[in-house]
Design a protein around this motif. Structure first.
Motif, short mmCIF file in Angstrom:
data_model
loop_
_atom_site.label_atom_id
_atom_site.label_comp_id
_atom_site.label_asym_id
_atom_site.label_seq_id
_atom_site.Cartn_x
_atom_site.Cartn_y
_atom_site.Cartn_z
N ASP A 23 0.69 -1.16 0.08
CA ASP A 23 -0.18 0.09 0.11
C ASP A 23 0.77 1.36 0.03
O ASP A 23 0.42 2.25 -0.27
CB ASP A 23 -0.98 -0.05 1.11
CG ASP A 23 -2.50 -0.78 0.90
OD1 ASP A 23 -2.49 -1.01 0.03
OD2 ASP A 23 -3.01 -1.15 2.02
N GLN A 25 2.68 4.36 -1.13
CA GLN A 25 2.67 5.31 -2.06
C GLN A 25 1.11 5.23 -3.02
O GLN A 25 1.14 5.61 -4.03
CB GLN A 25 4.02 5.08 -3.03
CG GLN A 25 5.28 5.55 -2.28
CD GLN A 25 6.49 5.55 -3.03
OE1 GLN A 25 6.42 5.36 -4.38
NE2 GLN A 25 7.39 5.85 -2.62
N ASN A 26 0.20 4.71 -2.19
CA ASN A 26 -0.94 4.35 -2.93
C ASN A 26 -1.98 4.77 -2.03
O ASN A 26 -3.36 4.86 -2.18
CB ASN A 26 -1.24 3.10 -3.31
CG ASN A 26 -0.30 2.60 -4.45
OD1 ASN A 26 -0.21 3.18 -5.40
ND2 ASN A 26 0.32 1.29 -4.06
N TYR A 31 -1.46 10.35 -2.99
CA TYR A 31 -1.90 11.30 -4.16
C TYR A 31 -2.09 12.76 -3.81
O TYR A 31 -1.53 13.53 -4.47
CB TYR A 31 -3.43 10.65 -4.55
CG TYR A 31 -3.37 9.36 -5.10
CD1 TYR A 31 -3.25 9.03 -6.49
CD2 TYR A 31 -3.78 8.32 -4.27
CE1 TYR A 31 -3.33 7.87 -7.08
CE2 TYR A 31 -3.89 6.87 -4.91
CZ TYR A 31 -3.63 6.84 -6.09
OH TYR A 31 -3.76 5.41 -6.89
N THR A 87 3.02 3.26 -8.88
CA THR A 87 2.05 3.60 -7.68
C THR A 87 1.32 4.77 -8.09
O THR A 87 1.46 5.49 -9.15
CB THR A 87 3.01 4.12 -6.39
OG1 THR A 87 3.98 5.03 -6.83
CG2 THR A 87 3.89 2.70 -6.02
N GLY A 88 0.34 5.27 -7.31
CA GLY A 88 -0.42 6.15 -7.28
C GLY A 88 0.57 7.45 -7.27
O GLY A 88 0.24 8.46 -7.69
N ARG A 133 -6.79 2.20 -8.41
CA ARG A 133 -5.48 1.62 -8.90
C ARG A 133 -6.10 0.12 -8.94
O ARG A 133 -6.47 -0.54 -8.03
CB ARG A 133 -4.24 2.08 -8.09
CG ARG A 133 -3.16 1.18 -8.31
CD ARG A 133 -2.04 1.50 -7.60
NE ARG A 133 -0.54 0.93 -7.73
CZ ARG A 133 -0.18 -0.11 -7.14
NH1 ARG A 133 -0.74 -0.67 -6.15
NH2 ARG A 133 0.97 -0.77 -7.45
N TRP A 141 -0.02 -1.93 -14.22
CA TRP A 141 -1.14 -1.32 -13.46
C TRP A 141 -2.07 -0.09 -13.95
O TRP A 141 -1.38 0.62 -15.07
CB TRP A 141 -0.42 -0.56 -12.22
CG TRP A 141 0.23 -1.42 -11.17
CD1 TRP A 141 1.39 -2.17 -11.16
CD2 TRP A 141 -0.37 -2.28 -10.22
NE1 TRP A 141 1.58 -2.89 -10.38
CE2 TRP A 141 0.39 -2.99 -9.37
CE3 TRP A 141 -1.67 -2.25 -9.69
CZ2 TRP A 141 0.27 -3.77 -8.40
CZ3 TRP A 141 -1.99 -2.94 -8.68
CH2 TRP A 141 -1.26 -3.73 -7.97
N ILE A 143 -4.14 3.25 -13.18
CA ILE A 143 -4.61 4.25 -12.26
C ILE A 143 -5.51 5.32 -12.82
O ILE A 143 -5.22 5.86 -13.87
CB ILE A 143 -3.43 4.99 -11.86
CG1 ILE A 143 -2.49 3.92 -10.93
CG2 ILE A 143 -3.67 6.04 -10.87
CD1 ILE A 143 -1.28 4.34 -10.62
#
Length: 159
Positions: A23, A25-26, A31, A87-88, A133, A141, A143
């Protein structure tokens, strides 16, 4: 503690660390941090997280799992796809990296360049953010971030 208890503790700790890093950085804060940093650079107020926008974004990201294509479904959103540990935070940084492509004086992107993701990030009246995501069937991935109110209104400046 005996050897068994120590070993069990270490295994549990490692499992928790693995799940936590999945999880990393998401989170909504990840964000928002990238978005709000870019907005502060152009003196635009911060955004806040909106659960309903996040649910909408997650549903759309889930719907792209089969093909992972970046099909634009409307205004007020940013889409990205990537491989590895995309990642996000990295998607948001990708959008902000378009900043040099935007010319404020002409209110246009440089010739042949993309800047609409960036202008949506810093759009002054967009004050709410929600992102999702999803892991695509091909391992990449996908997003999606939704913004409210929507930005990128033709003929208007983002800030």
């Amino acid at each position: 503690m005996g050897l068994f208890e120590n070993t069990l503790f270490l295994i549990c700790f490692m499992i928790l660390a693995i799940f936590h890093s999945c999880d990393a950085q998401n989170s909504p804060q990840d964000y928002l941090a990238v978005h709000n940093n870019a907005r502060a650079q152009v003196r635009v107020g911060p955004m806040s997280w909106d659960g309903a926008l996040a649910t909408k974004a997650q549903r759309y990201a889930n719907s792209r799992r089969g093909d992972c294509n970046l099909i634009h479904s409307g205004s007020g959103e940013n889409l990205a796809k990537g491989s590895g540990d995309f990642t996000g935070r990295s998607a948001s940084e990708l959008w902000v990296a378009e900043k040099p492509n935007y010319n404020y004086d002409t209110n246009k992107c440089a010739s042949g360049k993309v800047c609409g993701h960036y202008t949506q990030v810093v759009w002054r009246t967009s004050v709410q953010l929600g992102c999702g995501r999803a892991r695509c069937n091909n391992g990449r991935w996908f997003i999606c971030c939704n913004y409210a109110p929507s930005g990128n209104i033709v003929g208007r400046r983002p800030y």
